[in-house]
Scaffold this motif. Structure first.
Motif, PDB file in Angstrom:
ATOM      1  N   LYS A 146      -4.706  11.059  37.347  1.00  0.00           N
ATOM      2  CA  LYS A 146      -5.415  10.938  36.072  1.00  0.00           C
ATOM      3  C   LYS A 146      -6.078   9.565  35.934  1.00  0.00           C
ATOM      4  O   LYS A 146      -5.696   8.602  36.624  1.00  0.00           O
ATOM      5  CB  LYS A 146      -4.426  11.138  34.916  1.00  0.00           C
ATOM      6  N   HIS A 163      -1.295   1.639  27.000  1.00  0.00           N
ATOM      7  CA  HIS A 163      -0.392   0.685  26.333  1.00  0.00           C
ATOM      8  C   HIS A 163      -0.255   0.991  24.842  1.00  0.00           C
ATOM      9  O   HIS A 163       0.861   1.157  24.358  1.00  0.00           O
ATOM     10  CB  HIS A 163      -0.830  -0.775  26.554  1.00  0.00           C
ATOM     11  N   VAL A 168      -0.777   3.646  23.425  1.00  0.00           N
ATOM     12  CA  VAL A 168      -0.198   4.999  23.315  1.00  0.00           C
ATOM     13  C   VAL A 168       1.331   4.939  23.224  1.00  0.00           C
ATOM     14  O   VAL A 168       1.963   5.806  22.612  1.00  0.00           O
ATOM     15  CB  VAL A 168      -0.671   5.879  24.509  1.00  0.00           C
ATOM     16  N   VAL A 169       1.923   3.898  23.798  1.00  0.00           N
ATOM     17  CA  VAL A 169       3.386   3.732  23.724  1.00  0.00           C
ATOM     18  C   VAL A 169       3.825   3.554  22.265  1.00  0.00           C
ATOM     19  O   VAL A 169       4.939   3.896  21.891  1.00  0.00           O
ATOM     20  CB  VAL A 169       3.818   2.528  24.597  1.00  0.00           C
ATOM     21  N   GLY A 196      -2.048   2.885  38.844  1.00  0.00           N
ATOM     22  CA  GLY A 196      -2.538   3.290  37.523  1.00  0.00           C
ATOM     23  C   GLY A 196      -3.147   4.672  37.483  1.00  0.00           C
ATOM     24  O   GLY A 196      -3.753   5.051  36.487  1.00  0.00           O
ATOM     25  N   LEU A 197      -2.985   5.439  38.566  1.00  0.00           N
ATOM     26  CA  LEU A 197      -3.584   6.773  38.605  1.00  0.00           C
ATOM     27  C   LEU A 197      -2.545   7.883  38.402  1.00  0.00           C
ATOM     28  O   LEU A 197      -2.839   9.056  38.565  1.00  0.00           O
ATOM     29  CB  LEU A 197      -4.337   6.982  39.928  1.00  0.00           C
ATOM     30  N   HIS A 213       9.978   3.670  34.028  1.00  0.00           N
ATOM     31  CA  HIS A 213      10.032   2.662  32.971  1.00  0.00           C
ATOM     32  C   HIS A 213      10.628   3.285  31.726  1.00  0.00           C
ATOM     33  O   HIS A 213      10.513   4.482  31.495  1.00  0.00           O
ATOM     34  CB  HIS A 213       8.691   1.941  32.764  1.00  0.00           C
ATOM     35  N   THR A 247      10.415   3.313  28.408  1.00  0.00           N
ATOM     36  CA  THR A 247       9.819   3.935  27.224  1.00  0.00           C
ATOM     37  C   THR A 247       8.457   4.566  27.523  1.00  0.00           C
ATOM     38  O   THR A 247       7.455   4.209  26.906  1.00  0.00           O
ATOM     39  CB  THR A 247       9.607   2.887  26.109  1.00  0.00           C
ATOM     40  N   PRO A 248       8.395   5.491  28.465  1.00  0.00           N
ATOM     41  CA  PRO A 248       7.076   6.060  28.765  1.00  0.00           C
ATOM     42  C   PRO A 248       6.541   6.845  27.569  1.00  0.00           C
ATOM     43  O   PRO A 248       7.321   7.484  26.853  1.00  0.00           O
ATOM     44  CB  PRO A 248       7.359   7.000  29.947  1.00  0.00           C
ATOM     45  N   SER A 249       5.236   6.787  27.376  1.00  0.00           N
ATOM     46  CA  SER A 249       4.662   7.559  26.272  1.00  0.00           C
ATOM     47  C   SER A 249       4.650   9.039  26.612  1.00  0.00           C
ATOM     48  O   SER A 249       4.610   9.878  25.712  1.00  0.00           O
ATOM     49  CB  SER A 249       3.240   7.100  26.005  1.00  0.00           C
ATOM     50  N   ASP A 253       1.210  10.396  31.239  1.00  0.00           N
ATOM     51  CA  ASP A 253       0.999  10.751  32.651  1.00  0.00           C
ATOM     52  C   ASP A 253       1.499  12.159  32.975  1.00  0.00           C
ATOM     53  O   ASP A 253       0.742  12.973  33.519  1.00  0.00           O
ATOM     54  CB  ASP A 253       1.662   9.722  33.584  1.00  0.00           C
ATOM     55  N   ARG A 259       1.405  -2.891  41.321  1.00  0.00           N
ATOM     56  CA  ARG A 259       2.094  -3.550  40.202  1.00  0.00           C
ATOM     57  C   ARG A 259       3.069  -2.581  39.573  1.00  0.00           C
ATOM     58  O   ARG A 259       3.029  -1.391  39.848  1.00  0.00           O
ATOM     59  CB  ARG A 259       1.079  -4.095  39.193  1.00  0.00           C
ATOM     60  N   THR A 312       4.417  -0.643  36.393  1.00  0.00           N
ATOM     61  CA  THR A 312       4.107  -0.221  35.021  1.00  0.00           C
ATOM     62  C   THR A 312       5.197  -0.718  34.070  1.00  0.00           C
ATOM     63  O   THR A 312       4.904  -1.219  32.979  1.00  0.00           O
ATOM     64  CB  THR A 312       4.002   1.316  34.945  1.00  0.00           C
ATOM     65  N   GLY A 348      -4.951   2.592  33.088  1.00  0.00           N
ATOM     66  CA  GLY A 348      -3.510   2.596  33.348  1.00  0.00           C
ATOM     67  C   GLY A 348      -2.903   1.282  32.898  1.00  0.00           C
ATOM     68  O   GLY A 348      -3.428   0.595  32.017  1.00  0.00           O
ATOM     69  N   ALA A 349      -1.819   0.913  33.546  1.00  0.00           N
ATOM     70  CA  ALA A 349      -1.048  -0.235  33.054  1.00  0.00           C
ATOM     71  C   ALA A 349      -1.735  -1.583  33.290  1.00  0.00           C
ATOM     72  O   ALA A 349      -1.394  -2.570  32.643  1.00  0.00           O
ATOM     73  CB  ALA A 349       0.333  -0.233  33.694  1.00  0.00           C
TER      74      ALA A 349
HETATM   75  O1  PMV Z   1       1.066   5.135  34.971  1.00  0.00           O
HETATM   76  P1  PMV Z   1       0.203   3.960  34.641  1.00  0.00           P
HETATM   77  O2  PMV Z   1       0.542   2.743  35.368  1.00  0.00           O
HETATM   78  O3  PMV Z   1      -1.213   4.389  34.690  1.00  0.00           O
HETATM   79  O4  PMV Z   1       0.482   3.574  33.108  1.00  0.00           O
HETATM   80  C1  PMV Z   1       0.752   4.504  32.135  1.00  0.00           C
HETATM   81  C2  PMV Z   1       0.134   4.147  30.831  1.00  0.00           C
HETATM   82  C3  PMV Z   1       0.886   3.173  29.940  1.00  0.00           C
HETATM   83  O5  PMV Z   1       0.313   3.369  28.654  1.00  0.00           O
HETATM   84  C4  PMV Z   1       0.663   1.740  30.372  1.00  0.00           C
HETATM   85  C5  PMV Z   1       2.385   3.445  29.863  1.00  0.00           C
HETATM   86  C6  PMV Z   1       2.759   4.727  29.138  1.00  0.00           C
HETATM   87  O6  PMV Z   1       3.926   5.144  29.274  1.00  0.00           O
HETATM   88  O7  PMV Z   1       1.941   5.291  28.416  1.00  0.00           O
END
Ligand code: PMV
Length: 337
Positions: free
Chosen positions: A14, A21, A23-24, A116-117, A156, A158-160, A163, A201, A203, A287-288
């Motif tokens: 995605k 961020h 969105v959390v 971040g994908l 992590h 507290t994921p929103s 993904d 990195r 997340t 992404g993050a």
């Molecule tokens: O999976 P990533 O690294 O693309 O990040 C997810 C998006 C964040 O908002 C940073 C974290 C989340 O849980 O929503």
């Protein structure tokens, strides 16, 4: 020769267009599935063990029914990467009150890792989907989303849920934590270029740093949340109208907001500015942040030029089409393995 039942499922990566961020903390995110997929093969085995292998990463090991882990390849690193997949499968069995004796799980992915994908979510969604198919003969999307969300909690705290949601449902969606998804109609074709800084990195670390900033400066942070919410509202309008110029401008503003909470870095800035200079309508990290990928929105047909500029600035670039399809079964059946 033994015969075991098997299922292969795949799920998309995605890009977050708006709202990472934030969105959390309850702001909606606008997010698109892209045509890069992860795949999981599950095949039943007789001895009660759950063997999980990620051959592309050189990681493999065994979980028993209680969740104890024995690495086979990759040592200690294997457990951290493979346990979320175990959790995704176990959650499906729990929800469906089904448990085959054991399974072999093999995951493969063309999605860059820690970029971040959404590669970890796509892998967890694929594994959960194959488990759902083997146990129930169908894809229980809501259960698959929830199982992959449990897996994400190991990565992590507290994921929103954005993904696993997009990887399960596909297309272009608005996602709000605790509420779920809304499919979006778009008035134009989105041509997106993804630029990967190549910097991996965590997340979890980035989400924690943003939380610390929020705790240090609650008043200011609540204003940033308001701005993020308004950006999403305006972006929804621009998407509906198919107004690509407006959407690009809003992406630039979104990048500025993300930089203001400390999740951009020099490598991302270089790629974002290179894309804009090459004529992108807008560009932002996705992404993050802290490395990983950026995205650029371009006028139809301009993708290659912008991709070239991103590569000249040191990134790895590719054109990404929105993938309408979320998780799906690729093949299944009895095998003569
Ligand atoms: O999976 P990533 O690294 O693309 O990040 C997810 C998006 C964040 O908002 C940073 C974290 C989340 O849980 O929503």
């Amino acid at each position: 020769m033994t015969t075991s039942r098997y299922a292969v499922a795949s799920a998309p990566a995605k890009v977050i267009l708006f709202g990472e961020h934030f969105v959390v903390y309850g702001v909606p995110a606008l997010v698109a599935a892209i045509d890069l997929r992860a795949e999981a093969l599950l095949a039943e085995r007789e001895d009660g063990l759950i063997y999980i292998g990620a051959p592309d990463l050189g990681l493999a090991g065994y979980f028993d029914a209680e969740g104890s882990f024995r690495p086979e390849e990759g040592g200690k690193e294997a457990e951290g990467a493979l346990r979320p997949i175990f959790v995704a499968v176990r959650e499906i069995w729990r929800a469906l009150k089904a448990r085959p004796s054991g399974v072999n799980v093999e995951v493969r992915s063309r999605i860059p890792v820690a970029a971040g994908l959404g590669s970890s979510a796509a892998v967890a969604v694929s594994a959960a989907a194959a488990a759902s198919w083997l146990s129930a003969g169908r894809l229980e999307e809501e259960l698959i989303f929830k199982a992959a969300l449990e897996a994400e909690k190991l990565i992590h705290i507290t994921p929103s849920g954005v993904d696993p949601a997009i990887s399960t449902y596909g297309g272009l969606i608005a996602y709000k934590k605790g509420e779920g998804i809304r499919r979006l109609e778009i008035g134009a074709h989105l041509e997106l270029v993804v630029g990967d800084t190549g910097l991996k990195r965590s997340t979890g670390a980035l989400v924690a740093a943003v939380r610390a900033l929020k705790d240090r400066r609650p008043g200011l942070f609540s204003k940033l949340l308001e701005a993020a919410e308004e950006l999403v509202d305006e972006a929804l309008g621009a998407l509906k109208e198919g107004n690509l110029r407006a959407l690009g401008e809003l992406m630039d503003i979104s990048h500025g907001l993300l930089a203001s909470i400390g999740v951009s870095n020099a490598a991302l800035e270089r790629l974002v500015h290179a894309a804009r200079r090459a004529g992108a309508l807008g560009a932002k990290l996705t992404g993050a942040g802290g490395g990983g990928c950026m995205i650029a929105l371009v006028e139809p047909g301009k993708g290659r030029e912008v991709a070239k500029a991103i590569e000249e600035a040191g990134g790895r670039a590719f054109l990404a089409a929105v993938s309408e399809e979320g998780v799906r079964i690729e093949r299944a059946g009895p095998s003569g393995a």
